[in-house]
Design a protein around this motif. Structure first.
Motif, PDB file in Angstrom:
ATOM      1  N   GLU A 265      37.785  40.426  51.924  1.00 41.66           N
ATOM      2  CA  GLU A 265      37.867  39.380  52.941  1.00 41.66           C
ATOM      3  C   GLU A 265      38.363  39.958  54.257  1.00 41.66           C
ATOM      4  OE1 GLU A 265      39.909  35.820  52.046  1.00 41.66           O
ATOM      5  OE2 GLU A 265      38.104  35.038  51.080  1.00 41.66           O
TER       6      GLU A 265
ATOM      7  N   ILE B 156      37.987  20.587  56.931  1.00 43.73           N
ATOM      8  CA  ILE B 156      38.254  21.900  56.369  1.00 43.73           C
ATOM      9  C   ILE B 156      38.804  21.759  54.965  1.00 43.73           C
ATOM     10  CG2 ILE B 156      39.844  23.853  56.565  1.00 43.73           C
ATOM     11  CD1 ILE B 156      39.356  23.543  59.639  1.00 43.73           C
ATOM     12  N   GLY B 157      38.312  22.567  54.059  1.00 45.60           N
ATOM     13  CA  GLY B 157      38.762  22.520  52.676  1.00 45.60           C
ATOM     14  C   GLY B 157      37.675  23.039  51.767  1.00 45.60           C
ATOM     15  N   PHE B 158      37.770  22.660  50.488  1.00 45.24           N
ATOM     16  CA  PHE B 158      36.825  23.206  49.523  1.00 45.24           C
ATOM     17  C   PHE B 158      35.923  22.163  48.903  1.00 45.24           C
ATOM     18  CE2 PHE B 158      40.391  26.075  49.840  1.00 45.24           C
ATOM     19  CZ  PHE B 158      39.737  27.258  50.110  1.00 45.24           C
TER      20      PHE B 158
ATOM     21  N   GLY C 270      47.176  23.657  53.492  1.00 45.95           N
ATOM     22  CA  GLY C 270      45.887  24.136  54.013  1.00 45.95           C
ATOM     23  C   GLY C 270      45.978  25.027  55.243  1.00 45.95           C
TER      24      GLY C 270
ATOM     25  N   ARG D 136      41.435  30.968  57.452  1.00 47.67           N
ATOM     26  CA  ARG D 136      40.257  31.607  56.839  1.00 47.67           C
ATOM     27  C   ARG D 136      38.972  30.977  57.356  1.00 47.67           C
ATOM     28  NH1 ARG D 136      40.561  31.100  50.872  1.00 47.67           N
ATOM     29  NH2 ARG D 136      38.847  32.572  50.787  1.00 47.67           N
ATOM     30  N   THR D 137      39.033  29.680  57.661  1.00 50.17           N
ATOM     31  CA  THR D 137      37.849  29.025  58.217  1.00 50.17           C
ATOM     32  C   THR D 137      37.534  29.588  59.599  1.00 50.17           C
ATOM     33  OG1 THR D 137      38.458  27.039  57.012  1.00 50.17           O
ATOM     34  CG2 THR D 137      36.807  26.801  58.745  1.00 50.17           C
TER      35      THR D 137
ATOM     36  N   VAL E  47      35.634  30.919  55.068  1.00 50.75           N
ATOM     37  CA  VAL E  47      35.411  29.672  54.337  1.00 50.75           C
ATOM     38  C   VAL E  47      34.481  28.817  55.197  1.00 50.75           C
ATOM     39  CG1 VAL E  47      36.507  27.599  53.400  1.00 50.75           C
ATOM     40  CG2 VAL E  47      37.721  29.777  53.346  1.00 50.75           C
TER      41      VAL E  47
ATOM     42  N   THR F  75      46.571  28.345  55.394  1.00 49.55           N
ATOM     43  CA  THR F  75      45.797  29.558  55.154  1.00 49.55           C
ATOM     44  C   THR F  75      44.304  29.252  55.190  1.00 49.55           C
ATOM     45  OG1 THR F  75      47.559  30.538  53.838  1.00 49.55           O
ATOM     46  CG2 THR F  75      45.344  31.355  53.442  1.00 49.55           C
ATOM     47  N   THR F  76      43.938  28.133  54.612  1.00 48.82           N
ATOM     48  CA  THR F  76      42.522  27.758  54.602  1.00 48.82           C
ATOM     49  C   THR F  76      42.001  27.549  56.022  1.00 48.82           C
ATOM     50  OG1 THR F  76      42.967  26.681  52.495  1.00 48.82           O
ATOM     51  CG2 THR F  76      40.864  26.196  53.550  1.00 48.82           C
TER      52      THR F  76
END
Ligand code: ATP
Ligand code: MG
Lengths: 332, 239
Positions: free
Chosen positions: A214, B13-15, B44, B50-51, B56, B46-47
């Protein structure tokens, strides 16, 4: 399954004792709970028993004629005494022709056993190096965490294809196509190595930590940098120990491919089998057994240097050769 | 007039699309700004980083970086992941070099003098010069964190996303790392988004402090805790 039934009934007895004074509904509930707990805790064992039963029944379905086993012992003793033993150790003496040029003490290096063994080792070595060179890029393409599906599936297909046939069949193929000799053996084992080693490698690559990948993606590395700057060092230990394993594997299988004329010690085994000189054959087999054993130990040791994961400092090659007292002040 | 570098519009944002971690997020970060994000664990943060880093996919909405509707290009974006993403069996030097070579022109890694110079420089800035030949797995937690920071500094990116990069450091080392990073951002007019749990530290380093909670990113309101709780209650009771 029948096993579990008997245990279930036992547990019901126990329950019955406990609830003689209580109501029967509770005992029924308990029975189900205990049965399911029993099934849950021993399901793998029961599955294993089931598999054994299936294996036995499958053997029976092939009409094995168990009675034949009864003669095995007699056959073995006769064969052993009349043709196998003692081994004919002339195989480690120098051949009459071509004349041996080695020093007198080293005349065994002109023997068929030595020549065949060395040739087998050479074939295994070359095939492993060539195979690795081709399989590593292929395994990068086959890894699903690196390549899109339309790349990884064809690469996997290629790898699966080249290991679907054992190396002896490939040897047969190359002997037919390019003729007798070690070159056929090298090609055969290379093809097989590509398939087998490639599979081991892409499984290792797919197993590496997602974090470095990543980070590499976020930084914007290209395929080349990611493969050789990130994947290779991250999985190097696994890859190296697989190559060592593959060399050992190729050596073991290399003893056989000579039987179809693809070079190595197998050639002589086949030769003397045809002449029914089993005492020579057994001498070769004993030599192979010993060499494989030695190589096995060396391979395990060499691989142990590359499987560590922790805080232990891995010994470097030179540190194995030096006494520990000389190393202590070299630590930084 | 500062220009918007990171722009999120109505972003989800999320999964899972049914249950995103962050809903209808609007965020604008300008060039040269330092934005700190705090919030409860598992909310969220970190998410979100990452987005923005393109790791992500967004569930909904729009994102532009540098006004472009695409991912950051090579070397433009530096990411210091919470779990660092270092190559454990490779040396400190190798790891940092991987950052440097993304933005040194026309060079493949062992051969670029510029990449080499930057690598050594940022390893030095993080105070881990004497460990530069050591494999990562033999370093302490704080040392590893500094390697990840060095990797990003060597990259000289325009955007830095830093996920708790000051963790596991003693006060003195922390100050030095922090000043090196903020210095870089200020002198190069770069942009920094940092996830930081320590509110006072976050306020000190950042131009804006945002709190991620209830799937929304709100400006931090500096009020006594009692006030905040009562405000929250008001919101929940809809008074
Ligand atoms: N790859 C993933 N797939 C599905 N869910 C995930 C994934 N990664 C994280 N999550 C979930 O998303 C939520 C938010 O995770 P995230 O790592 O963004 O939290 P965080 O705010 O950074 O927390 P912390 O402060 O503890 O680091 C968590 O509930 C986590 O379980
Ligand atoms: Mg986090």
């Amino acid at each position: 399954m029948s096993d579990s039934g008997s245990k279930e009934s036992k547990s019901r007895d126990v329950d019955g004792d406990q609830v003689t004074s209580g109501d029967s509904i509770e005992s029924k509930v308990d029975f189900i709970a205990i049965a399911s707990r029993f099934w849950y805790s021993s399901r793998w064992f029961l599955l294993f028993i089931g598999l054994l039963v299936v294996a036995f029944r499958v053997t029976n379905s092939m009409d094995p004629n168990w009675g034949r086993l009864a003669n095995t012992n007699n056959n073995l003793v006769t064969f052993f005494q009349e043709s196998l033993w003692p081994p004919d150790w002339s195989v480690i003496e120098a051949q009459a022709y071509p004349p041996c040029l080695a020093a007198p003490g080293l005349s065994f290096t002109c023997s068929t056993a030595w020549l065949g063994m060395i040739e087998t080792l050479k074939i295994a070595f070359v095939a492993t190096i060539l195979g690795m060179t081709i399989s590593f890029p292929l395994s990068l393409l086959a890894s699903r965490n690196l390549s899109p599906n339309w790349v990884s599936y064809p690469a996997r297909f290629l790898l699966a294809g080249s290991r679907s046939l054992p190396s002896i069949i490939w040897a047969l193929f190359f002997v037919i196509v390019i003729g007798f000799g070690p070159l056929s053996g090298i090609l055969a084992m290379t093809v097989y190595t590509i398939g087998y080693l490639g599979k081991l490698q892409y499984e290792t690559i797919e197993g590496i930590d997602r974090g470095p990948l990543e980070a590499s993606k976020a930084m914007g590395h290209g395929w080349f940098e990611r493969s050789f700057g990130v994947i290779l060092p991250e999985s190097a230990n696994g890859l190296i120990s697989q190559v060592i394993f593959m060399f050992e594997y190729n050596f073991r299988h290399g003893t056989v491919i000579g039987i179809v004329g693809a070079g190595g010690i197998g050639y002589y085994i086949n030769l003397y089998l045809k002449f029914l000189q089993y005492d020579k054959v057994i001498a070769y087999l004993i030599i192979i057994f010993i060499v494989v054993l030695i190589l096995d130990v060396v391979s395990i040791y060499a691989r142990s240097l590359f499987t560590e994961d922790g805080d232990v400092r891995r010994p470097s090659w030179w540190s194995i050769l030096l006494p520990p007292s000389m190393l202590r002040n070299k630590e930084d | 007039m500062s220009k918007s570098v990171i722009h999120l519009e109505n972003a989800s944002i999320g999964f899972s699309p049914d249950n995103p971690l962050i809903k209808n997020l609007n965020l604008d970060v300008n060039q040269g700004e330092i934005v700190a994000i705090a919030g409860p664990s598992g909310i969220g943060k970190t998410t979100l980083l990452r987005t923005i880093a393109g790791l992500v996919p967004m569930l909904d909405g729009e994102m532009t970086l540098f006004g472009r509707n695409s991912k950051a290009s090579r070397g433009e974006l530096g990411y210091i992941p919470q779990r660092l993403g270092l190559i454990r069996h490779a040396s400190v030097y190798h790891n940092v070099l991987l950052g440097a070579l993304t933005s040194t022109a026309g060079a493949w890694f062992p051969f670029s003098f510029e990449a080499r110079r930057r690598t050594l420089e940022s390893i030095d800035a993080m105070g881990i010069s004497e460990k530069k030949r050591t494999p990562i797995r033999l370093l302490s937690g704080g040392q590893q964190r500094r390697v990840a920071t060095a990797r990003t500094l060597a990259q000289q990116p325009s955007i830095i996303l830093a996920d708790e990069f000051l963790g596991e450091l003693d006060e003195e080392t922390m100050e030095s790392v922090l000043s090196k990073v903020t210095n870089y951002v200020r002198t190069n007019n770069a942009t920094l988004i940092v996830v930081e749990h320590d509110i006072s530290r976050a306020k000190r380093m950042a131009d804006h402090l945002l709190i991620l909670d209830d799937g929304q990113l709100n400006p931090f309101v500096d009020q006594p805790i009692a006030m905040q709780i009562s405000m929250r209650l008001d919101k929940e009771l809809d008074i």
